[in-house]
Design an enzyme around this catalytic site. Structure first.
Site, PDB file in Angstrom:
ATOM      1  N   GLU A  17       0.857  -1.181   0.177  1.00  7.57           N
ATOM      2  CA  GLU A  17      -0.044  -0.092  -0.033  1.00  7.57           C
ATOM      3  C   GLU A  17       0.715   1.088   0.021  1.00  7.57           C
ATOM      4  O   GLU A  17       1.589   1.432   0.829  1.00  7.57           O
ATOM      5  CB  GLU A  17      -0.795   0.063   1.339  1.00  7.57           C
ATOM      6  CG  GLU A  17      -1.699   1.386   1.381  1.00  7.57           C
ATOM      7  CD  GLU A  17      -2.475   1.375   2.489  1.00  7.57           C
ATOM      8  OE1 GLU A  17      -3.375   0.345   2.807  1.00  7.57           O
ATOM      9  OE2 GLU A  17      -2.846   2.411   3.149  1.00  7.57           O
ATOM     10  N   THR A  48      -3.898   4.780  -1.445  1.00  5.56           N
ATOM     11  CA  THR A  48      -4.793   5.516  -0.693  1.00  5.56           C
ATOM     12  C   THR A  48      -5.481   6.477  -1.339  1.00  5.56           C
ATOM     13  O   THR A  48      -5.026   7.200  -2.503  1.00  5.56           O
ATOM     14  CB  THR A  48      -4.087   6.100   0.583  1.00  5.56           C
ATOM     15  OG1 THR A  48      -3.234   7.111   0.462  1.00  5.56           O
ATOM     16  CG2 THR A  48      -3.478   4.905   1.483  1.00  5.56           C
ATOM     17  N   TYR A  49      -6.535   7.028  -0.706  1.00  7.78           N
ATOM     18  CA  TYR A  49      -7.394   8.096  -1.285  1.00  7.78           C
ATOM     19  C   TYR A  49      -7.783   9.009  -0.076  1.00  7.78           C
ATOM     20  O   TYR A  49      -8.482   8.495   1.068  1.00  7.78           O
ATOM     21  CB  TYR A  49      -8.763   7.551  -1.860  1.00  7.78           C
ATOM     22  CG  TYR A  49      -9.578   8.304  -2.561  1.00  7.78           C
ATOM     23  CD1 TYR A  49      -9.489   8.532  -4.096  1.00  7.78           C
ATOM     24  CD2 TYR A  49     -10.953   8.707  -1.954  1.00  7.78           C
ATOM     25  CE1 TYR A  49     -10.628   9.229  -4.543  1.00  7.78           C
ATOM     26  CE2 TYR A  49     -11.854   9.695  -2.500  1.00  7.78           C
ATOM     27  CZ  TYR A  49     -11.600   9.815  -3.904  1.00  7.78           C
ATOM     28  OH  TYR A  49     -12.501  10.635  -4.536  1.00  7.78           O
ATOM     29  N   ALA A  51      -9.853  10.962   2.389  1.00  5.77           N
ATOM     30  CA  ALA A  51     -11.406  11.011   2.883  1.00  5.77           C
ATOM     31  C   ALA A  51     -11.899  12.287   2.183  1.00  5.77           C
ATOM     32  O   ALA A  51     -11.686  13.521   2.360  1.00  5.77           O
ATOM     33  CB  ALA A  51     -11.588  11.014   4.325  1.00  5.77           C
ATOM     34  N   HIS A  77      -7.889   2.885  -3.312  1.00  5.41           N
ATOM     35  CA  HIS A  77      -8.910   3.076  -2.134  1.00  5.41           C
ATOM     36  C   HIS A  77      -9.965   4.117  -2.589  1.00  5.41           C
ATOM     37  O   HIS A  77      -9.599   4.910  -3.352  1.00  5.41           O
ATOM     38  CB  HIS A  77      -8.156   3.480  -0.912  1.00  5.41           C
ATOM     39  CG  HIS A  77      -7.133   2.529  -0.647  1.00  5.41           C
ATOM     40  ND1 HIS A  77      -6.802   2.737   0.943  1.00  5.41           N
ATOM     41  CD2 HIS A  77      -6.720   1.471  -0.976  1.00  5.41           C
ATOM     42  CE1 HIS A  77      -5.675   1.667   0.880  1.00  5.41           C
ATOM     43  NE2 HIS A  77      -5.452   1.142  -0.181  1.00  5.41           N
ATOM     44  N   TYR A 147     -11.455  -4.391  11.228  1.00  8.22           N
ATOM     45  CA  TYR A 147     -10.500  -4.203  12.500  1.00  8.22           C
ATOM     46  C   TYR A 147     -10.404  -5.213  13.466  1.00  8.22           C
ATOM     47  O   TYR A 147     -11.561  -5.235  14.298  1.00  8.22           O
ATOM     48  CB  TYR A 147     -11.378  -2.707  13.186  1.00  8.22           C
ATOM     49  CG  TYR A 147     -11.698  -1.719  12.036  1.00  8.22           C
ATOM     50  CD1 TYR A 147     -10.490  -0.782  12.034  1.00  8.22           C
ATOM     51  CD2 TYR A 147     -12.637  -1.845  10.881  1.00  8.22           C
ATOM     52  CE1 TYR A 147     -10.799   0.323  10.791  1.00  8.22           C
ATOM     53  CE2 TYR A 147     -12.614  -0.934  10.040  1.00  8.22           C
ATOM     54  CZ  TYR A 147     -11.684   0.134  10.021  1.00  8.22           C
ATOM     55  OH  TYR A 147     -11.712   1.026   9.002  1.00  8.22           O
TER      56      TYR A 147
HETATM   57  P1  FAD Z   1     -17.514   1.551   7.788  1.00  9.89           P
HETATM   58  O1  FAD Z   1     -17.561  -0.167   7.732  1.00  9.89           O
HETATM   59  O2  FAD Z   1     -18.945   2.001   7.197  1.00  9.89           O
HETATM   60  O3  FAD Z   1     -17.625   1.650   9.538  1.00  9.89           O
HETATM   61  C1  FAD Z   1     -17.520   2.958   9.958  1.00  9.89           C
HETATM   62  C2  FAD Z   1     -18.334   3.080  11.340  1.00  9.89           C
HETATM   63  O4  FAD Z   1     -19.666   2.859  11.208  1.00  9.89           O
HETATM   64  C3  FAD Z   1     -17.723   1.828  12.427  1.00  9.89           C
HETATM   65  O5  FAD Z   1     -17.840   2.310  13.722  1.00  9.89           O
HETATM   66  C4  FAD Z   1     -18.984   0.822  12.112  1.00  9.89           C
HETATM   67  O6  FAD Z   1     -18.854  -0.300  13.285  1.00  9.89           O
HETATM   68  C5  FAD Z   1     -20.284   1.620  12.043  1.00  9.89           C
HETATM   69  N1  FAD Z   1     -21.312   1.189  11.297  1.00  9.89           N
HETATM   70  C6  FAD Z   1     -21.220   0.409   9.969  1.00  9.89           C
HETATM   71  N2  FAD Z   1     -22.444   0.170   9.619  1.00  9.89           N
HETATM   72  C7  FAD Z   1     -23.393   0.887  10.618  1.00  9.89           C
HETATM   73  C8  FAD Z   1     -24.427   0.773  10.641  1.00  9.89           C
HETATM   74  N3  FAD Z   1     -25.667   0.317   9.661  1.00  9.89           N
HETATM   75  N4  FAD Z   1     -25.436   1.496  11.727  1.00  9.89           N
HETATM   76  C9  FAD Z   1     -24.568   2.042  12.600  1.00  9.89           C
HETATM   77  N5  FAD Z   1     -23.138   2.049  12.317  1.00  9.89           N
HETATM   78  C10 FAD Z   1     -22.572   1.474  11.484  1.00  9.89           C
HETATM   79  N6  FAD Z   1      -9.313   6.023   5.117  1.00  9.89           N
HETATM   80  C11 FAD Z   1      -9.297   7.016   4.144  1.00  9.89           C
HETATM   81  O7  FAD Z   1      -9.659   8.354   4.151  1.00  9.89           O
HETATM   82  N7  FAD Z   1      -8.525   6.727   2.870  1.00  9.89           N
HETATM   83  C12 FAD Z   1      -7.960   5.700   2.876  1.00  9.89           C
HETATM   84  O8  FAD Z   1      -7.433   5.539   1.593  1.00  9.89           O
HETATM   85  C13 FAD Z   1      -8.045   4.423   3.702  1.00  9.89           C
HETATM   86  N8  FAD Z   1      -7.514   3.392   3.631  1.00  9.89           N
HETATM   87  C14 FAD Z   1      -7.739   2.363   4.560  1.00  9.89           C
HETATM   88  C15 FAD Z   1      -7.143   1.220   4.472  1.00  9.89           C
HETATM   89  C16 FAD Z   1      -7.220   0.060   5.379  1.00  9.89           C
HETATM   90  C17 FAD Z   1      -6.742  -1.254   5.030  1.00  9.89           C
HETATM   91  C18 FAD Z   1      -8.092   0.347   6.420  1.00  9.89           C
HETATM   92  C19 FAD Z   1      -8.222  -0.632   7.609  1.00  9.89           C
HETATM   93  C20 FAD Z   1      -8.426   1.731   6.927  1.00  9.89           C
HETATM   94  C21 FAD Z   1      -8.336   2.727   5.541  1.00  9.89           C
HETATM   95  N9  FAD Z   1      -8.952   3.949   5.918  1.00  9.89           N
HETATM   96  C22 FAD Z   1      -8.711   4.800   5.076  1.00  9.89           C
HETATM   97  C23 FAD Z   1      -9.455   4.369   7.102  1.00  9.89           C
HETATM   98  C24 FAD Z   1     -11.155   4.379   7.311  1.00  9.89           C
HETATM   99  O9  FAD Z   1     -11.597   5.240   6.300  1.00  9.89           O
HETATM  100  C25 FAD Z   1     -11.660   4.800   8.473  1.00  9.89           C
HETATM  101  O10 FAD Z   1     -11.225   3.579   9.504  1.00  9.89           O
HETATM  102  C26 FAD Z   1     -13.102   4.957   8.717  1.00  9.89           C
HETATM  103  O11 FAD Z   1     -13.241   5.463   9.900  1.00  9.89           O
HETATM  104  C27 FAD Z   1     -13.777   3.475   8.743  1.00  9.89           C
HETATM  105  O12 FAD Z   1     -13.985   3.308   7.111  1.00  9.89           O
HETATM  106  P2  FAD Z   1     -14.816   2.049   7.077  1.00  9.89           P
HETATM  107  O13 FAD Z   1     -14.713   1.601   5.524  1.00  9.89           O
HETATM  108  O14 FAD Z   1     -14.294   0.866   7.912  1.00  9.89           O
HETATM  109  O15 FAD Z   1     -16.089   2.302   7.542  1.00  9.89           O
END
Ligand code: FAD
Length: 296
Positions: A17, A48-49, A51, A77, A147
């Site tokens: 990455e 990466t991208y 947010a 991403h 996570y």
């Molecule tokens: P989600 O899966 O949508 O989860 C976000 C939160 O919402 C969690 O607390 C989840 O439990 C909760 N949730 C989910 N569904 C519901 C529901 N139906 N009702 C209520 N709550 C709910 N960030 C960037 O900006 N750019 C990147 O390039 C980037 N790359 C990443 C690469 C990896 C491998 C990882 C692990 C993370 C990366 N991130 C990146 C960080 C990520 O964007 C953050 O961790 C973000 O806070 C959560 O993203 P998610 O896609 O896991 O969100």
């Protein structure tokens, strides 16, 4: 090439990455880093991208350079936070025209400078909504973030897993974990995921430690536990960058070896756009990561 097919035909391997460089000089340095690490035959390279689309142009540019540079599977991403269906549709078109077959579908974090920002107001309140949208295009193999210690905003590990399962069920082909430094969290997560009926590959995200202070800060933000024995060895060398980096390599080698003993065969490295640590780790690990063509 789609990562879901790569994972079917390769029993093991590493992935890399990167984040998009800010300048043309940075781009030249970045391409040299990629070239060096390509010697380890990565299964894919991901970019990466920022947010909310803050790096949109740079992410696409970096992917364009990589595309011109060779034929490794590439993954962008993509975050849904603050985006509209039109804006995601536009970047999807751009990625498709570049020949990008894979997307890591993420929600992204709310902007720090906008207190009160409500992600639920947008077209993509959660990553699962982006997975939904992208799956319907039929264009990409999709990954999602998971996570081992739970997402920091999840009310409980049980809820975290419930949401994770729902997100995967919308059409993810593989999952990549947040960094972790204590493998027990990964093993527990893997067991819980299996019991919940999650069957897609879960690829551990490995972060080689290079900077004590920054790693502590980042781990804090991500709620990733750094075990005391690691902290105790990091602190005395925190002001000695090369000693710190070598210690980070030692930790990562031990971490990966232990994961391999527990049946893990894919590893996603957070390179931080440097070749030295990942290269040292892979050399220390020997030949295990040579890509092996599985019998069809
Ligand atoms: P989600 O899966 O949508 O989860 C976000 C939160 O919402 C969690 O607390 C989840 O439990 C909760 N949730 C989910 N569904 C519901 C529901 N139906 N009702 C209520 N709550 C709910 N960030 C960037 O900006 N750019 C990147 O390039 C980037 N790359 C990443 C690469 C990896 C491998 C990882 C692990 C993370 C990366 N991130 C990146 C960080 C990520 O964007 C953050 O961790 C973000 O806070 C959560 O993203 P998610 O896609 O896991 O969100």
């Amino acid at each position: 090439m789609k990562i879901r097919d790569v994972l079917k035909t390769h029993k093991e391997g590493i992935a890399l990455e990167f984040f998009p460089p800010k300048t043309m000089d940075g781009m030249a340095a970045f391409l040299l880093v990629v070239e060096e690490l390509k010697a380890f035959d990565p299964l894919y390279i991901s970019m990466t991208y920022g947010a909310g689309g803050t790096t949109r142009e740079r992410t696409v540019n970096a992917l364009r350079w990589l595309r011109e540079d060779g034929c490794l599977p590439l993954m962008s991403h993509l975050t849904g936070i603050g985006a509209t269906r039109d804006s995601i549709g536009a970047i999807v078109d751009e990625l498709e025209s570049l020949g990008i077959d894979n997307i890591l579908a993420l929600r992204g974090d709310p902007p720090k400078d906008l207190p009160g920002f409500d992600p639920s107001k947008g077209d993509f309140p959660f990553a699962r909504d982006l997975v939904d949208f992208l799956r319907k295009t039929g264009l990409f193999s999709l990954g999602v973030a998971v996570y081992p210690e739970g997402h920091p905003r999840s009310p409980s590990l049980a809820k975290d897993l419930e949401y994770t399962k729902r997100k995967i069920d919308r059409g993810a082909d593989f999952a990549i974990t947040q960094m972790f430094f204590d493998n027990r969290y990964f093993y527990r997560f893997r067991d819980r995921a299996a019991r919940a009926g999650i069957t897609i590959p879960i690829i551990p995200g490995i972060m080689p430690i290079v900077d004590c202070k920054r790693t502590r800060e980042f781990a804090d933000v991500c709620s990733a536990t750094i075990p005391k024995d690691i902290l105790d060895r990091m602190e005395p060398v925190s002001d000695l960058p090369e000693d710190m980096r070598k210690l980070g390599v030692e930790f990562a080698v031990k971490q990966v070896e232990d994961l391999m003993k527990h049946g893990v065969s894919y590893f996603h490295f957070y390179t931080m756009n440097r070749a030295d640590s990942v290269s040292d780790i892979l050399v220390a690990l020997g030949r295990e990561f040579q890509r092996t063509q599985a019998a069809a």
